[in-house]
Design a protein around this motif. Structure first.
Motif, PDB file in Angstrom:
ATOM      1  N   PRO A   5       0.806  -1.226   0.000  1.00  0.00           N
ATOM      2  CA  PRO A   5       0.000   0.000   0.000  1.00  0.00           C
ATOM      3  C   PRO A   5       0.838   1.275   0.000  1.00  0.00           C
ATOM      4  O   PRO A   5       1.997   1.279   0.408  1.00  0.00           O
ATOM      5  CB  PRO A   5      -0.819  -0.108   1.282  1.00  0.00           C
ATOM      6  N   THR A   6       0.190   2.337  -0.444  1.00  0.00           N
ATOM      7  CA  THR A   6       0.774   3.669  -0.431  1.00  0.00           C
ATOM      8  C   THR A   6      -0.009   4.485   0.589  1.00  0.00           C
ATOM      9  O   THR A   6      -1.234   4.537   0.528  1.00  0.00           O
ATOM     10  CB  THR A   6       0.686   4.323  -1.825  1.00  0.00           C
ATOM     11  N   LEU A   7       0.691   5.100   1.520  1.00  0.00           N
ATOM     12  CA  LEU A   7       0.031   5.821   2.593  1.00  0.00           C
ATOM     13  C   LEU A   7       0.777   7.115   2.886  1.00  0.00           C
ATOM     14  O   LEU A   7       2.006   7.141   2.867  1.00  0.00           O
ATOM     15  CB  LEU A   7      -0.014   4.952   3.851  1.00  0.00           C
ATOM     16  N   LEU A   8       0.022   8.153   3.150  1.00  0.00           N
ATOM     17  CA  LEU A   8       0.573   9.447   3.530  1.00  0.00           C
ATOM     18  C   LEU A   8       0.168   9.706   4.976  1.00  0.00           C
ATOM     19  O   LEU A   8      -1.008   9.604   5.322  1.00  0.00           O
ATOM     20  CB  LEU A   8       0.005  10.534   2.612  1.00  0.00           C
ATOM     21  N   ALA A   9       1.143   9.982   5.842  1.00  0.00           N
ATOM     22  CA  ALA A   9       0.872  10.251   7.257  1.00  0.00           C
ATOM     23  C   ALA A   9       1.402  11.634   7.611  1.00  0.00           C
ATOM     24  O   ALA A   9       2.396  12.086   7.043  1.00  0.00           O
ATOM     25  CB  ALA A   9       1.545   9.198   8.140  1.00  0.00           C
ATOM     26  N   PHE A  10       0.721  12.288   8.552  1.00  0.00           N
ATOM     27  CA  PHE A  10       1.176  13.609   8.971  1.00  0.00           C
ATOM     28  C   PHE A  10       0.772  13.881  10.412  1.00  0.00           C
ATOM     29  O   PHE A  10      -0.131  13.255  10.958  1.00  0.00           O
ATOM     30  CB  PHE A  10       0.673  14.712   8.036  1.00  0.00           C
ATOM     31  N   GLY A  64      -2.683   8.379   7.331  1.00  0.00           N
ATOM     32  CA  GLY A  64      -2.342   8.210   8.743  1.00  0.00           C
ATOM     33  C   GLY A  64      -2.223   9.580   9.378  1.00  0.00           C
ATOM     34  O   GLY A  64      -1.742  10.520   8.745  1.00  0.00           O
ATOM     35  N   VAL A  65      -2.671   9.705  10.622  1.00  0.00           N
ATOM     36  CA  VAL A  65      -2.620  11.012  11.272  1.00  0.00           C
ATOM     37  C   VAL A  65      -2.268  10.859  12.747  1.00  0.00           C
ATOM     38  O   VAL A  65      -2.768   9.960  13.417  1.00  0.00           O
ATOM     39  CB  VAL A  65      -3.956  11.781  11.090  1.00  0.00           C
ATOM     40  N   ILE A  94      -6.578   6.836   9.476  1.00  0.00           N
ATOM     41  CA  ILE A  94      -6.221   6.021  10.635  1.00  0.00           C
ATOM     42  C   ILE A  94      -5.438   6.869  11.622  1.00  0.00           C
ATOM     43  O   ILE A  94      -4.385   7.416  11.285  1.00  0.00           O
ATOM     44  CB  ILE A  94      -5.388   4.804  10.187  1.00  0.00           C
ATOM     45  N   GLY A  95      -5.960   6.968  12.842  1.00  0.00           N
ATOM     46  CA  GLY A  95      -5.301   7.743  13.881  1.00  0.00           C
ATOM     47  C   GLY A  95      -4.279   6.921  14.634  1.00  0.00           C
ATOM     48  O   GLY A  95      -4.489   5.747  14.919  1.00  0.00           O
ATOM     49  N   VAL A  96      -3.158   7.553  14.964  1.00  0.00           N
ATOM     50  CA  VAL A  96      -2.078   6.914  15.722  1.00  0.00           C
ATOM     51  C   VAL A  96      -1.647   7.895  16.803  1.00  0.00           C
ATOM     52  O   VAL A  96      -1.351   9.061  16.520  1.00  0.00           O
ATOM     53  CB  VAL A  96      -0.875   6.573  14.815  1.00  0.00           C
ATOM     54  N   ALA A 155       3.303   6.365  10.137  1.00  0.00           N
ATOM     55  CA  ALA A 155       2.983   5.787   8.827  1.00  0.00           C
ATOM     56  C   ALA A 155       2.992   4.258   8.881  1.00  0.00           C
ATOM     57  O   ALA A 155       2.090   3.603   8.349  1.00  0.00           O
ATOM     58  CB  ALA A 155       3.968   6.290   7.775  1.00  0.00           C
ATOM     59  N   GLN A 156       3.994   3.680   9.517  1.00  0.00           N
ATOM     60  CA  GLN A 156       4.093   2.218   9.574  1.00  0.00           C
ATOM     61  C   GLN A 156       2.971   1.603  10.402  1.00  0.00           C
ATOM     62  O   GLN A 156       2.422   0.561  10.044  1.00  0.00           O
ATOM     63  CB  GLN A 156       5.463   1.818  10.123  1.00  0.00           C
ATOM     64  N   ILE A 157       2.600   2.231  11.508  1.00  0.00           N
ATOM     65  CA  ILE A 157       1.490   1.736  12.316  1.00  0.00           C
ATOM     66  C   ILE A 157       0.181   1.855  11.534  1.00  0.00           C
ATOM     67  O   ILE A 157      -0.623   0.926  11.502  1.00  0.00           O
ATOM     68  CB  ILE A 157       1.410   2.490  13.660  1.00  0.00           C
ATOM     69  N   ALA A 158      -0.020   3.005  10.888  1.00  0.00           N
ATOM     70  CA  ALA A 158      -1.253   3.216  10.120  1.00  0.00           C
ATOM     71  C   ALA A 158      -1.381   2.208   8.985  1.00  0.00           C
ATOM     72  O   ALA A 158      -2.456   1.646   8.766  1.00  0.00           O
ATOM     73  CB  ALA A 158      -1.302   4.647   9.589  1.00  0.00           C
ATOM     74  N   VAL A 159      -0.302   1.945   8.259  1.00  0.00           N
ATOM     75  CA  VAL A 159      -0.390   0.994   7.151  1.00  0.00           C
ATOM     76  C   VAL A 159      -0.676  -0.418   7.665  1.00  0.00           C
ATOM     77  O   VAL A 159      -1.372  -1.194   7.002  1.00  0.00           O
ATOM     78  CB  VAL A 159       0.870   1.059   6.243  1.00  0.00           C
ATOM     79  N   SER A 160      -0.204  -0.737   8.865  1.00  0.00           N
ATOM     80  CA  SER A 160      -0.493  -2.060   9.431  1.00  0.00           C
ATOM     81  C   SER A 160      -1.967  -2.204   9.809  1.00  0.00           C
ATOM     82  O   SER A 160      -2.458  -3.320   9.962  1.00  0.00           O
ATOM     83  CB  SER A 160       0.399  -2.333  10.655  1.00  0.00           C
TER      84      SER A 160
END
Length: 191
Positions: A5-10, A64-65, A94-96, A155-160
């Motif tokens: 997957p491709t994911l953008l987290a901030f 991811g946020v 997805i919140g982290v 990002a890694q937690i959200a993609v999981s």
């Protein structure tokens, strides 16, 4: 085999604007230190990160946020952006928590700490049986991971968590707000 997957987290919960773009086996991070102006800075920053990798918003599989704890306004900026992007793109947000990011990759048990006002820290312990309730304590924070490592962990937690049933992200506040309603009565409005 499914493509990765491709994911953008901030995250904007501290005095920075941090983002990570995860695609394939690559993760690219960017952290811009700033005390204010994250609301105006975030979206152009994310757009530049995508364009630099020849990606578009539609290429994302999720958002991811970072949900805090941290600066009240900063948390709201990131959550609003994540929810808006998720709604507009039809992708999950997805919140982290900052605690999860700090505990990522650590040996359990692990005490994750985040600096808090008044020389205190927010603390959450991660044990094999699960995490404890977050709290505020009068103790200094542990040595902190660099912001680039923290946003990469988000990002890694959200993609999981992609593909799992997760509630939409909401802010994590460890303590109540410092603000209080005014003591003076409201002015009388004349007809």
């Amino acid at each position: 085999m499914q493509p990765k997957p491709t994911l953008l987290a901030f995250d904007t919960s501290a005095a920075h604007c941090a983002a990570a773009l995860l695609f394939g086996d690559t993760i690219i991070t960017q952290v811009d230190e700033m005390a204010k102006g994250q609301a105006e800075h975030l979206m152009p920053m994310l757009e530049r990160m995508l364009v630099a990798q020849a990606l578009t918003w539609r290429d994302l599989d999720g958002i991811g946020v970072g949900v805090g704890p941290g600066n009240f306004t900063g948390i709201r900026i990131a959550l609003s952006a994540a929810r808006g992007l998720a709604l507009g793109l039809g992708k999950p947000a997805i919140g982290v928590s900052g605690f999860e990011a700090r505990a990522f990759g650590e040996t359990l048990p692990h005490k994750a700490t985040i600096p808090a006002p008044r020389n205190q820290s927010y603390v959450q312990e991660f044990r094999r049986s699960g995490p404890t309730q977050p709290m505020q304590r009068a103790e200094p924070a542990n040595p902190q991971k660099p912001p680039a490592d923290l946003i990469a962990a988000v990002a890694q937690i959200a993609v999981s968590r992609l593909g799992t049933a997760a509630a939409r992200p909401s802010p994590l506040y460890v303590r109540s707000a410092d603000a209080a309603p005014p003591r003076d009565p409201a002015p009388v409005i004349l007809p």
